[in-house]
Motif scaffolding. Sequence first.
Motif, PDB file in Angstrom:
ATOM      1  N   ALA A 139       0.860  -1.180   0.000  1.00  0.00           N
ATOM      2  CA  ALA A 139       0.000   0.000   0.000  1.00  0.00           C
ATOM      3  C   ALA A 139       0.895   1.228   0.000  1.00  0.00           C
ATOM      4  O   ALA A 139       1.895   1.274   0.726  1.00  0.00           O
ATOM      5  CB  ALA A 139      -0.924   0.013   1.218  1.00  0.00           C
ATOM      6  N   VAL A 140       0.549   2.221  -0.835  1.00  0.00           N
ATOM      7  CA  VAL A 140       1.363   3.432  -0.926  1.00  0.00           C
ATOM      8  C   VAL A 140       0.482   4.658  -0.742  1.00  0.00           C
ATOM      9  O   VAL A 140      -0.703   4.657  -1.057  1.00  0.00           O
ATOM     10  CB  VAL A 140       2.115   3.519  -2.277  1.00  0.00           C
ATOM     11  N   GLY A 141       1.083   5.713  -0.225  1.00  0.00           N
ATOM     12  CA  GLY A 141       0.370   6.965  -0.005  1.00  0.00           C
ATOM     13  C   GLY A 141       1.298   7.979   0.612  1.00  0.00           C
ATOM     14  O   GLY A 141       2.493   8.025   0.312  1.00  0.00           O
ATOM     15  N   ARG A 142       0.750   8.778   1.545  1.00  0.00           N
ATOM     16  CA  ARG A 142       1.583   9.782   2.196  1.00  0.00           C
ATOM     17  C   ARG A 142       1.001  10.135   3.559  1.00  0.00           C
ATOM     18  O   ARG A 142      -0.209  10.030   3.780  1.00  0.00           O
ATOM     19  CB  ARG A 142       1.698  11.054   1.348  1.00  0.00           C
ATOM     20  N   ARG A 143       1.881  10.534   4.463  1.00  0.00           N
ATOM     21  CA  ARG A 143       1.466  11.151   5.710  1.00  0.00           C
ATOM     22  C   ARG A 143       1.324  12.643   5.450  1.00  0.00           C
ATOM     23  O   ARG A 143       2.193  13.249   4.823  1.00  0.00           O
ATOM     24  CB  ARG A 143       2.502  10.888   6.808  1.00  0.00           C
ATOM     25  N   THR A 144       0.250  13.220   5.935  1.00  0.00           N
ATOM     26  CA  THR A 144      -0.070  14.589   5.541  1.00  0.00           C
ATOM     27  C   THR A 144       0.169  15.615   6.627  1.00  0.00           C
ATOM     28  O   THR A 144      -0.049  16.794   6.413  1.00  0.00           O
ATOM     29  CB  THR A 144      -1.529  14.667   5.077  1.00  0.00           C
ATOM     30  N   ASP A 145       0.555  15.188   7.837  1.00  0.00           N
ATOM     31  CA  ASP A 145       0.925  16.176   8.841  1.00  0.00           C
ATOM     32  C   ASP A 145       1.887  15.527   9.820  1.00  0.00           C
ATOM     33  O   ASP A 145       2.405  14.446   9.571  1.00  0.00           O
ATOM     34  CB  ASP A 145      -0.309  16.742   9.556  1.00  0.00           C
ATOM     35  N   GLY A 146       2.118  16.177  10.934  1.00  0.00           N
ATOM     36  CA  GLY A 146       3.109  15.672  11.881  1.00  0.00           C
ATOM     37  C   GLY A 146       4.365  16.524  11.848  1.00  0.00           C
ATOM     38  O   GLY A 146       4.487  17.473  11.070  1.00  0.00           O
ATOM     39  N   ASP A 147       5.329  16.197  12.682  1.00  0.00           N
ATOM     40  CA  ASP A 147       6.531  17.016  12.807  1.00  0.00           C
ATOM     41  C   ASP A 147       7.331  17.076  11.517  1.00  0.00           C
ATOM     42  O   ASP A 147       7.996  18.065  11.219  1.00  0.00           O
ATOM     43  CB  ASP A 147       7.430  16.477  13.931  1.00  0.00           C
ATOM     44  N   GLU A 148       7.269  16.004  10.717  1.00  0.00           N
ATOM     45  CA  GLU A 148       8.092  15.954   9.513  1.00  0.00           C
ATOM     46  C   GLU A 148       7.357  16.474   8.287  1.00  0.00           C
ATOM     47  O   GLU A 148       7.907  16.500   7.196  1.00  0.00           O
ATOM     48  CB  GLU A 148       8.543  14.513   9.253  1.00  0.00           C
ATOM     49  N   GLY A 149       6.103  16.902   8.444  1.00  0.00           N
ATOM     50  CA  GLY A 149       5.337  17.366   7.315  1.00  0.00           C
ATOM     51  C   GLY A 149       4.934  16.215   6.409  1.00  0.00           C
ATOM     52  O   GLY A 149       4.967  15.055   6.803  1.00  0.00           O
ATOM     53  N   ALA A 150       4.554  16.531   5.169  1.00  0.00           N
ATOM     54  CA  ALA A 150       4.139  15.490   4.228  1.00  0.00           C
ATOM     55  C   ALA A 150       5.314  14.571   3.917  1.00  0.00           C
ATOM     56  O   ALA A 150       6.426  15.025   3.661  1.00  0.00           O
ATOM     57  CB  ALA A 150       3.608  16.125   2.947  1.00  0.00           C
ATOM     58  N   ALA A 151       5.070  13.276   3.954  1.00  0.00           N
ATOM     59  CA  ALA A 151       6.142  12.306   3.706  1.00  0.00           C
ATOM     60  C   ALA A 151       5.548  11.084   3.041  1.00  0.00           C
ATOM     61  O   ALA A 151       4.405  10.712   3.303  1.00  0.00           O
ATOM     62  CB  ALA A 151       6.823  11.922   5.022  1.00  0.00           C
ATOM     63  N   PRO A 152       6.298  10.414   2.148  1.00  0.00           N
ATOM     64  CA  PRO A 152       5.769   9.237   1.471  1.00  0.00           C
ATOM     65  C   PRO A 152       5.613   8.065   2.421  1.00  0.00           C
ATOM     66  O   PRO A 152       6.358   7.934   3.397  1.00  0.00           O
ATOM     67  CB  PRO A 152       6.828   8.951   0.404  1.00  0.00           C
ATOM     68  N   VAL A 153       4.630   7.220   2.138  1.00  0.00           N
ATOM     69  CA  VAL A 153       4.397   6.015   2.919  1.00  0.00           C
ATOM     70  C   VAL A 153       4.351   4.833   1.959  1.00  0.00           C
ATOM     71  O   VAL A 153       3.583   4.841   0.993  1.00  0.00           O
ATOM     72  CB  VAL A 153       3.078   6.076   3.710  1.00  0.00           C
ATOM     73  N   VAL A 154       5.184   3.833   2.199  1.00  0.00           N
ATOM     74  CA  VAL A 154       5.128   2.563   1.482  1.00  0.00           C
ATOM     75  C   VAL A 154       5.113   1.465   2.537  1.00  0.00           C
ATOM     76  O   VAL A 154       6.044   1.373   3.356  1.00  0.00           O
ATOM     77  CB  VAL A 154       6.312   2.376   0.525  1.00  0.00           C
ATOM     78  N   LYS A 155       4.070   0.636   2.530  1.00  0.00           N
ATOM     79  CA  LYS A 155       3.957  -0.429   3.527  1.00  0.00           C
ATOM     80  C   LYS A 155       3.815  -1.778   2.829  1.00  0.00           C
ATOM     81  O   LYS A 155       3.166  -1.891   1.792  1.00  0.00           O
ATOM     82  CB  LYS A 155       2.764  -0.179   4.436  1.00  0.00           C
ATOM     83  N   HIS A 156       4.436  -2.792   3.435  1.00  0.00           N
ATOM     84  CA  HIS A 156       4.400  -4.143   2.886  1.00  0.00           C
ATOM     85  C   HIS A 156       3.772  -5.098   3.896  1.00  0.00           C
ATOM     86  O   HIS A 156       4.110  -5.087   5.081  1.00  0.00           O
ATOM     87  CB  HIS A 156       5.807  -4.626   2.533  1.00  0.00           C
ATOM     88  N   TRP A 157       2.839  -5.942   3.410  1.00  0.00           N
ATOM     89  CA  TRP A 157       2.148  -6.942   4.229  1.00  0.00           C
ATOM     90  C   TRP A 157       2.748  -8.309   3.916  1.00  0.00           C
ATOM     91  O   TRP A 157       2.782  -8.727   2.753  1.00  0.00           O
ATOM     92  CB  TRP A 157       0.661  -6.923   3.919  1.00  0.00           C
ATOM     93  N   ASN A 158       3.238  -9.023   4.958  1.00  0.00           N
ATOM     94  CA  ASN A 158       3.866 -10.329   4.749  1.00  0.00           C
ATOM     95  C   ASN A 158       2.990 -11.493   5.207  1.00  0.00           C
ATOM     96  O   ASN A 158       3.454 -12.623   5.323  1.00  0.00           O
ATOM     97  CB  ASN A 158       5.211 -10.385   5.470  1.00  0.00           C
ATOM     98  N   GLY A 159       1.735 -11.198   5.466  1.00  0.00           N
ATOM     99  CA  GLY A 159       0.820 -12.236   5.916  1.00  0.00           C
ATOM    100  C   GLY A 159       0.471 -12.135   7.376  1.00  0.00           C
ATOM    101  O   GLY A 159      -0.531 -12.691   7.830  1.00  0.00           O
TER     102      GLY A 159
END
Length: 411
Positions: A139-159
């Motif tokens: 799953a891919v997207g982005r974090r839209t707030d927080g201390d680091e500001g907008a940042a990419p998100v890539v997550k992997h599911w292994n079961g």
Amino acid sequence: MTDAQRFRDLYEECHPRVLAYATSLVGRQVGEDITSETFTVAWRRMRDIPAQPLPWLLGVARNLTRELRRRDGRQYALAVAEAQRVITSGVQANAATGTATPAPTAATATPWKLRLPMGETVSTEFWDVASTGAKDAWAVGRRTDGDEGAAPVVKHWNGSRWADVAPASSFVADIADFGARSAWLTSFDWDPAGNAYEARLERWTGSGWQKVSLPAAPGGGQVQPWDITGTGPDDVWVTAEAVTGEVSVPLLYHWDGGGWTVREVPTPADHPTGWVANHAVATGRDSVYVLGKTNDPQAPEATMAVRWSGGRWQSLPALPVDETNAAGADGAGRLWISGWAPGDRHAVLSRWTGTAWATEKLPAGVTEHSEMSTVSGIAGVPGTKGVFAAGTAGCASDPVMCGIVVSRDLR
């Protein structure tokens, strides 16, 4: 009544609905920008606004969203968000029967299991997902707030759990999965020197993301990848455009597991700003469909559809929609596309029969309560002839913003 008074009334009446529609397409943060631009256009064109202004305003917002997608390369087909909407609100319809029932609530949707990445402590949105099986999903997207500001998100599911896997670039767009060591994504970074986005391709090696340099375009120009499709780790196709100034040339790259080949995609005619190939669908080895449009800032002047069959190009007839918003193959390997038919605010679904386009409307259960509808994703069901399509439409409680999932050739 002066234009200023008309605009004030228009804004008060329609702003919530336009904001809701734009948010459904691109998320709240970007949706607010799209809404602001929409009313800026409305102010400049007050004399052109019809007596029923909402459809006109939504059309402007839709076109501005198209331009955003074209400009920075991101495809806001919010597959995960659509699935959430279907669980919590909206309409679930079957294209074969035309019937519709309220989408199941989270409490009653027992066939569904929550697999969204958990543990997020800041606002996060996901816009693409890919999987080869129960123990391999992305799953891919982005974090839209927080201390680091907008940042990419890539997550992997292994079961059993989701793991953060940082991409090599600052922004991520689309992802495709062909196995444990063969996931691919399109990404981009902001280039301050060139005052533009630099698009690129990345490949998962099993331990990290690796930037991939595509071969130079046959005719020169800056190569920008668009869409990824394929049938396996040694059969990956990437559409791209070669940009020289304001002119784009569509390209099709192929990875055979050991190296790349590149071909220019044939276009129906010359165009002052060229063409882009923004959708690709592989229906088998040496069988890939490429769909695109003229490189226009707003609605395209023309569309294109071709098929590469391993030895030659086949041109398909003109598309029955003004732009392809989604494309995919059903379980039998047949090509489906979706878009808006000219003059229609509702999406249609069209299947390529091998000789012609067979176009079908969405079920009445989707359209009867809806001012407009959009299909943003199409996926087949292996082992069947079936196909699912997901998007947004109106429902009894909201004429614009409910999630929909429709199916065909499934029991």
